[in-house]
Motif scaffolding. Structure first.
Motif, mmCIF file in Angstrom:
data_model
loop_
_atom_site.group_PDB
_atom_site.id
_atom_site.type_symbol
_atom_site.label_atom_id
_atom_site.label_comp_id
_atom_site.label_asym_id
_atom_site.label_seq_id
_atom_site.Cartn_x
_atom_site.Cartn_y
_atom_site.Cartn_z
ATOM 1 N N ALA A 41 -7.073 -4.674 5.422
ATOM 2 C CA ALA A 41 -7.301 -6.126 5.390
ATOM 3 C C ALA A 41 -6.685 -6.763 4.147
ATOM 4 N N ALA A 42 -6.394 -5.961 3.143
ATOM 5 C CA ALA A 42 -5.829 -6.520 1.902
ATOM 6 C C ALA A 42 -4.300 -6.446 1.878
ATOM 7 N N SER A 43 -3.711 -5.928 2.947
ATOM 8 C CA SER A 43 -2.246 -5.824 2.992
ATOM 9 C C SER A 43 -1.612 -7.193 2.859
ATOM 10 N N ASP A 49 0.515 -3.643 -0.718
ATOM 11 C CA ASP A 49 -0.225 -2.956 0.345
ATOM 12 C C ASP A 49 -0.399 -1.497 -0.074
ATOM 13 N N PRO A 50 -1.249 -0.734 0.617
ATOM 14 C CA PRO A 50 -1.521 0.630 0.148
ATOM 15 C C PRO A 50 -0.302 1.554 0.157
ATOM 16 N N ARG A 51 0.584 1.403 1.151
ATOM 17 C CA ARG A 51 1.780 2.266 1.141
ATOM 18 C C ARG A 51 2.623 1.980 -0.101
ATOM 19 N N LYS A 69 -2.796 -7.612 -9.561
ATOM 20 C CA LYS A 69 -4.084 -8.238 -9.226
ATOM 21 C C LYS A 69 -4.627 -7.686 -7.910
ATOM 22 N N TRP A 70 -3.780 -7.083 -7.131
ATOM 23 C CA TRP A 70 -4.197 -6.560 -5.826
ATOM 24 C C TRP A 70 -5.337 -5.530 -5.951
ATOM 25 N N MET A 71 -5.332 -4.813 -7.084
ATOM 26 C CA MET A 71 -6.364 -3.777 -7.256
ATOM 27 C C MET A 71 -7.761 -4.357 -7.121
ATOM 28 N N VAL A 73 -8.616 -6.916 -5.087
ATOM 29 C CA VAL A 73 -8.963 -7.449 -3.762
ATOM 30 C C VAL A 73 -9.167 -6.340 -2.736
ATOM 31 N N CYS A 74 -8.743 -5.119 -3.072
ATOM 32 C CA CYS A 74 -9.051 -3.980 -2.189
ATOM 33 C C CYS A 74 -10.575 -3.834 -2.134
ATOM 34 N N SER A 75 -11.112 -3.694 -0.909
ATOM 35 C CA SER A 75 -12.571 -3.609 -0.778
ATOM 36 C C SER A 75 -13.082 -2.176 -0.898
ATOM 37 N N MET A 76 -12.169 -1.226 -1.065
ATOM 38 C CA MET A 76 -12.499 0.210 -1.106
ATOM 39 C C MET A 76 -13.240 0.640 0.157
ATOM 40 N N CYS A 77 -12.850 0.033 1.282
ATOM 41 C CA CYS A 77 -13.501 0.345 2.557
ATOM 42 C C CYS A 77 -13.142 1.734 3.070
ATOM 43 N N ALA A 78 -12.031 2.304 2.577
ATOM 44 C CA ALA A 78 -11.572 3.656 2.936
ATOM 45 C C ALA A 78 -10.947 3.756 4.328
ATOM 46 N N ARG A 79 -10.696 2.620 4.952
ATOM 47 C CA ARG A 79 -10.040 2.687 6.267
ATOM 48 C C ARG A 79 -8.655 3.341 6.137
ATOM 49 N N CYS A 80 -7.949 3.011 5.073
ATOM 50 C CA CYS A 80 -6.605 3.568 4.873
ATOM 51 C C CYS A 80 -6.636 5.093 4.852
ATOM 52 N N GLN A 81 -7.560 5.645 4.106
ATOM 53 C CA GLN A 81 -7.619 7.109 4.005
ATOM 54 C C GLN A 81 -8.057 7.746 5.315
ATOM 55 N N ALA A 89 -5.957 9.888 -1.032
ATOM 56 C CA ALA A 89 -7.183 9.247 -1.570
ATOM 57 C C ALA A 89 -6.894 7.876 -2.181
ATOM 58 N N ILE A 90 -6.549 6.924 -1.355
ATOM 59 C CA ILE A 90 -6.203 5.586 -1.855
ATOM 60 C C ILE A 90 -7.404 4.875 -2.500
ATOM 61 N N PRO A 91 -8.592 4.861 -1.869
ATOM 62 C CA PRO A 91 -9.715 4.165 -2.536
ATOM 63 C C PRO A 91 -10.056 4.762 -3.908
HETATM 64 S S1 SF4 Z 1 -9.686 0.840 0.826
HETATM 65 FE FE1 SF4 Z 1 -7.691 1.006 1.787
HETATM 66 S S2 SF4 Z 1 -7.865 -0.114 3.745
HETATM 67 FE FE2 SF4 Z 1 -9.608 -0.713 2.469
HETATM 68 S S3 SF4 Z 1 -8.899 -2.582 1.431
HETATM 69 FE FE3 SF4 Z 1 -8.445 -0.851 0.048
HETATM 70 S S4 SF4 Z 1 -6.375 -0.229 0.509
HETATM 71 FE FE4 SF4 Z 1 -7.061 -1.526 2.191
#
Ligand code: SF4
Ligand code: SF4
Length: 239
Positions: A41-43, A49-51, A69-71, A73-81, A89-91
């Motif tokens: 959602a933060a892409s 974006d995470p990539r 600043k993007w760091m 707005v990431c919600s650390m939802c872990a959907r990416c991982q 381990a993106i979150p």
């Molecule tokens: S945890 Fe991953 S999917 Fe969720 S907002 Fe952050 S980068 Fe995007």
């Protein structure tokens, strides 16, 4: 126009630093497939974006990674991982980037909420007496005015309840009647529950802010109260 970054002069020191803390982070295995980005959602916010984050980390663009600043707005939802074929381990990376920023320089809103929680037990600064008063007052109103809920049970610090629920502090502070629907569901299914008076708020901005000490303090106070005072076997995190 900004000067071009010379890739061959970069050394990925920050990646090594994070890998020392999370050895199974798998950063080098990125296939650049973009699956993470597709579900994030933060892409595209702040042109990131995470990539892209993983590419920048692997290329050694440490300063750009840390100051983005993007760091925040990431919600650390872990959907990416969870969709990443290489389980990267993106979150946890985002958490480590946040932790690398001097505490006083982290976003003021999150910082203030974390400090309030440590000081008062809720991110909005609502004290436990006010919380208890509001909860009991709204419960009484429901018993008086909502047919079918005349014997609604709502308590704070009832020892021996089967479950301890936490509560986002926004409701008691700004829209107390919004607590009612959950209470009615719990009442209808016959749940045996109580709120705690210590660290009763379910949100935890210290976690979002990557303040390990603050996060730990809040959770320790909460669990000690649940275990030693309330003696309840279960906790339900409503967040
Ligand atoms: S945890 Fe991953 S999917 Fe969720 S907002 Fe952050 S980068 Fe995007
Ligand atoms: S999903 Fe995983 S492998 Fe694909 S780009 Fe994202 S981090 Fe790399």
């Amino acid at each position: 126009m900004e000067a071009a970054i010379k890739i061959d002069e970069l050394v990925p020191e920050f990646k090594d630093e994070v890998l020392a803390r999370i050895p199974d982070a798998n950063f080098d295995l990125c296939l650049t497939c973009g699956t993470c980005t597709g579900g994030c959602a933060a892409s595209e916010l702040f042109d990131m974006d995470p990539r892209k984050l993983i590419r920048m980390l692997n290329l050694g663009m440490d300063e750009e990674v840390k100051k983005s600043k993007w760091m925040w707005v990431c919600s650390m939802c872990a959907r990416c991982q969870s969709v990443c074929p290489m389980d990267i381990a993106i979150p946890k990376l985002v958490y480590n980037i946040r932790a690398s920023v001097e505490r006083s320089k982290r976003p003021k809103g999150i910082l203030g909420s974390c400090d309030q929680h440590i000081k008062t037990g809720s991110a909005m600064g609502a004290k436990k007496d006010d919380f208890e008063f509001t909860v009991l007052d709204v419960a009484e109103e429901i018993r008086d005015e909502h047919p079918g809920f005349e014997d609604l049970q709502v308590s704070v610090d009832r020892v021996g309840a089967n479950m301890v629920l936490n509560q986002n502090s926004r409701e008691p502070v700004t829209e107390p009647e919004e607590m009612g629907p959950l209470w009615k569901i719990l009442h209808t299914v016959g749940a045996d529950w109580t709120y705690p008076s210590v660290m009763w708020a379910g949100e935890n901005y210290c976690m979002f802010m990557a303040d390990n000490e603050g996060w730990k303090y809040i959770m320790e106070e909460f669990t000690l109260h649940v275990d030693n005072t309330l003696k309840s076997p279960y906790v339900v995190n409503t967040e």
